[in-house]
Design a protein around this motif. Structure first.
Motif, PDB file in Angstrom:
ATOM      1  N   MET A   1       0.823  -1.200   0.000  1.00  0.00           N
ATOM      2  CA  MET A   1       0.000   0.000   0.000  1.00  0.00           C
ATOM      3  C   MET A   1       0.866   1.263   0.000  1.00  0.00           C
ATOM      4  O   MET A   1       0.511   2.245  -0.616  1.00  0.00           O
ATOM      5  N   THR A   2       1.994   1.207   0.702  1.00  0.00           N
ATOM      6  CA  THR A   2       2.879   2.365   0.758  1.00  0.00           C
ATOM      7  C   THR A   2       3.451   2.676  -0.612  1.00  0.00           C
ATOM      8  O   THR A   2       3.563   3.835  -0.985  1.00  0.00           O
ATOM      9  N   LEU A   3       3.794   1.639  -1.380  1.00  0.00           N
ATOM     10  CA  LEU A   3       4.328   1.845  -2.728  1.00  0.00           C
ATOM     11  C   LEU A   3       3.302   2.551  -3.592  1.00  0.00           C
ATOM     12  O   LEU A   3       3.628   3.498  -4.318  1.00  0.00           O
ATOM     13  N   LEU A   4       2.067   2.130  -3.523  1.00  0.00           N
ATOM     14  CA  LEU A   4       1.007   2.770  -4.313  1.00  0.00           C
ATOM     15  C   LEU A   4       0.825   4.215  -3.886  1.00  0.00           C
ATOM     16  O   LEU A   4       0.680   5.107  -4.727  1.00  0.00           O
ATOM     17  N   LYS A   5       0.889   4.465  -2.590  1.00  0.00           N
ATOM     18  CA  LYS A   5       0.761   5.835  -2.084  1.00  0.00           C
ATOM     19  C   LYS A   5       1.905   6.698  -2.600  1.00  0.00           C
ATOM     20  O   LYS A   5       1.701   7.838  -2.996  1.00  0.00           O
ATOM     21  N   ASP A   6       3.126   6.139  -2.603  1.00  0.00           N
ATOM     22  CA  ASP A   6       4.288   6.874  -3.117  1.00  0.00           C
ATOM     23  C   ASP A   6       4.137   7.167  -4.603  1.00  0.00           C
ATOM     24  O   ASP A   6       4.497   8.245  -5.076  1.00  0.00           O
ATOM     25  N   LEU A   7       3.631   6.193  -5.349  1.00  0.00           N
ATOM     26  CA  LEU A   7       3.454   6.389  -6.794  1.00  0.00           C
ATOM     27  C   LEU A   7       2.426   7.469  -7.098  1.00  0.00           C
ATOM     28  O   LEU A   7       2.514   8.154  -8.112  1.00  0.00           O
ATOM     29  N   LEU A   8       1.461   7.614  -6.231  1.00  0.00           N
ATOM     30  CA  LEU A   8       0.392   8.590  -6.461  1.00  0.00           C
ATOM     31  C   LEU A   8       0.636   9.932  -5.784  1.00  0.00           C
ATOM     32  O   LEU A   8      -0.216  10.807  -5.826  1.00  0.00           O
ATOM     33  N   ASN A   9       1.796  10.106  -5.179  1.00  0.00           N
ATOM     34  CA  ASN A   9       2.126  11.356  -4.493  1.00  0.00           C
ATOM     35  C   ASN A   9       2.519  12.398  -5.535  1.00  0.00           C
ATOM     36  O   ASN A   9       3.689  12.625  -5.812  1.00  0.00           O
ATOM     37  N   LEU A  10       1.535  13.043  -6.113  1.00  0.00           N
ATOM     38  CA  LEU A  10       1.770  13.993  -7.194  1.00  0.00           C
ATOM     39  C   LEU A  10       2.539  15.223  -6.733  1.00  0.00           C
ATOM     40  O   LEU A  10       3.288  15.811  -7.513  1.00  0.00           O
ATOM     41  N   GLY A  11       2.382  15.600  -5.498  1.00  0.00           N
ATOM     42  CA  GLY A  11       3.132  16.745  -4.975  1.00  0.00           C
ATOM     43  C   GLY A  11       4.627  16.481  -4.993  1.00  0.00           C
ATOM     44  O   GLY A  11       5.423  17.332  -5.399  1.00  0.00           O
ATOM     45  N   ARG A  12       5.029  15.296  -4.564  1.00  0.00           N
ATOM     46  CA  ARG A  12       6.446  14.934  -4.582  1.00  0.00           C
ATOM     47  C   ARG A  12       6.957  14.865  -6.002  1.00  0.00           C
ATOM     48  O   ARG A  12       8.043  15.342  -6.315  1.00  0.00           O
ATOM     49  N   ILE A  13       6.160  14.292  -6.896  1.00  0.00           N
ATOM     50  CA  ILE A  13       6.559  14.197  -8.304  1.00  0.00           C
ATOM     51  C   ILE A  13       6.712  15.597  -8.898  1.00  0.00           C
ATOM     52  O   ILE A  13       7.673  15.870  -9.624  1.00  0.00           O
ATOM     53  N   TRP A  14       5.804  16.486  -8.583  1.00  0.00           N
ATOM     54  CA  TRP A  14       5.863  17.866  -9.089  1.00  0.00           C
ATOM     55  C   TRP A  14       7.111  18.583  -8.573  1.00  0.00           C
ATOM     56  O   TRP A  14       7.802  19.262  -9.323  1.00  0.00           O
ATOM     57  N   ARG A  15       7.413  18.416  -7.279  1.00  0.00           N
ATOM     58  CA  ARG A  15       8.613  19.041  -6.710  1.00  0.00           C
ATOM     59  C   ARG A  15       9.879  18.459  -7.340  1.00  0.00           C
ATOM     60  O   ARG A  15      10.819  19.193  -7.655  1.00  0.00           O
ATOM     61  N   ALA A  16       9.908  17.156  -7.533  1.00  0.00           N
ATOM     62  CA  ALA A  16      11.075  16.514  -8.151  1.00  0.00           C
ATOM     63  C   ALA A  16      11.280  17.035  -9.572  1.00  0.00           C
ATOM     64  O   ALA A  16      12.416  17.275  -9.998  1.00  0.00           O
ATOM     65  N   ALA A  17      10.186  17.224 -10.297  1.00  0.00           N
ATOM     66  CA  ALA A  17      10.298  17.775 -11.656  1.00  0.00           C
ATOM     67  C   ALA A  17      10.862  19.192 -11.610  1.00  0.00           C
ATOM     68  O   ALA A  17      11.665  19.574 -12.477  1.00  0.00           O
ATOM     69  N   GLY A  18      10.476  19.952 -10.605  1.00  0.00           N
ATOM     70  CA  GLY A  18      11.015  21.310 -10.447  1.00  0.00           C
ATOM     71  C   GLY A  18      12.509  21.296 -10.163  1.00  0.00           C
ATOM     72  O   GLY A  18      13.261  22.111 -10.706  1.00  0.00           O
ATOM     73  N   TYR A  19      12.948  20.360  -9.309  1.00  0.00           N
ATOM     74  CA  TYR A  19      14.383  20.250  -9.030  1.00  0.00           C
ATOM     75  C   TYR A  19      15.142  19.850 -10.291  1.00  0.00           C
ATOM     76  O   TYR A  19      16.249  20.345 -10.552  1.00  0.00           O
ATOM     77  N   SER A  20      14.562  18.960 -11.070  1.00  0.00           N
ATOM     78  CA  SER A  20      15.205  18.541 -12.323  1.00  0.00           C
ATOM     79  C   SER A  20      15.320  19.707 -13.290  1.00  0.00           C
ATOM     80  O   SER A  20      16.363  19.904 -13.925  1.00  0.00           O
ATOM     81  N   ALA A  21      14.259  20.484 -13.413  1.00  0.00           N
ATOM     82  CA  ALA A  21      14.281  21.651 -14.300  1.00  0.00           C
ATOM     83  C   ALA A  21      15.345  22.647 -13.839  1.00  0.00           C
ATOM     84  O   ALA A  21      16.072  23.219 -14.664  1.00  0.00           O
ATOM     85  N   ALA A  22      15.451  22.829 -12.530  1.00  0.00           N
ATOM     86  CA  ALA A  22      16.487  23.730 -12.000  1.00  0.00           C
ATOM     87  C   ALA A  22      17.874  23.214 -12.358  1.00  0.00           C
ATOM     88  O   ALA A  22      18.766  23.983 -12.714  1.00  0.00           O
ATOM     89  N   GLY A  23      18.065  21.900 -12.285  1.00  0.00           N
ATOM     90  CA  GLY A  23      19.349  21.308 -12.650  1.00  0.00           C
ATOM     91  C   GLY A  23      19.676  21.542 -14.117  1.00  0.00           C
ATOM     92  O   GLY A  23      20.824  21.868 -14.463  1.00  0.00           O
ATOM     93  N   PHE A  24      18.685  21.387 -14.978  1.00  0.00           N
ATOM     94  CA  PHE A  24      18.915  21.656 -16.402  1.00  0.00           C
ATOM     95  C   PHE A  24      19.279  23.123 -16.628  1.00  0.00           C
ATOM     96  O   PHE A  24      20.163  23.433 -17.425  1.00  0.00           O
ATOM     97  N   ARG A  25      18.605  24.029 -15.927  1.00  0.00           N
ATOM     98  CA  ARG A  25      18.924  25.453 -16.079  1.00  0.00           C
ATOM     99  C   ARG A  25      20.351  25.748 -15.640  1.00  0.00           C
ATOM    100  O   ARG A  25      21.071  26.498 -16.309  1.00  0.00           O
ATOM    101  N   VAL A  26      20.765  25.157 -14.532  1.00  0.00           N
ATOM    102  CA  VAL A  26      22.134  25.356 -14.041  1.00  0.00           C
ATOM    103  C   VAL A  26      23.132  24.828 -15.064  1.00  0.00           C
ATOM    104  O   VAL A  26      24.132  25.485 -15.376  1.00  0.00           O
TER     105      VAL A  26
END
Length: 124
Positions: free
Chosen positions: A1-26
């Motif tokens: 159940m925890t794995l499914l919850k992690d997969l559906l954590n859109l807030g974490r996914i959105w933040r991770a995408a933001g960090y990735s975008a920042a890395g590309f900009r750098v």
């Protein structure tokens, strides 16, 4: 159940995408090698998609180019961490940077080998 919850954590996914975008900009702002390798990808990827006879060849041609960017990002991260520790010359710092550079060289050599093998099979 925890794995499914992690997969559906859109807030974490959105933040991770933001960090990735920042890395590309750098990388785009500070790393000339990354910009050069990205230009290589932009120029050669369409050619690889056109020259590849099937999905496997296309993925090898384009994937090898993308691997160079991945290794360059990791190399840049190593360099940033080493520089963060200090600007003083140290043998281990130099080795870390040299090893990262060697990894980029191997990735670039892989591009040459993959493209040569795929194109040699097609044309010879």
């Amino acid at each position: 159940m925890t794995l499914l919850k992690d997969l559906l954590n859109l807030g974490r996914i959105w933040r991770a995408a933001g960090y990735s975008a920042a890395g590309f900009r750098v990388a785009l702002k500070n790393e000339a090698a990354f910009r050069q390798e990205l230009a290589l990808l932009v120029m050669l990827a369409p050619l690889g998609l056109w020259l590849g006879r099937d999905g496997v060849e296309r993925s090898l041609l384009v994937g090898s180019l993308m691997l160079v960017l991945l290794v360059e990002l990791l190399n840049s991260a190593i360099e940033v961490v080493v520089n963060r520790i200090g600007q003083d010359r140290h043998e281990l710092s130099g080795q870390a940077k040299d090893l990262g550079s060697a990894a980029v060289f191997v990735a670039l050599f892989l591009v040459v080998v993959v493209w040569a093998l795929v194109l040699a099979d097609r044309y010879f």
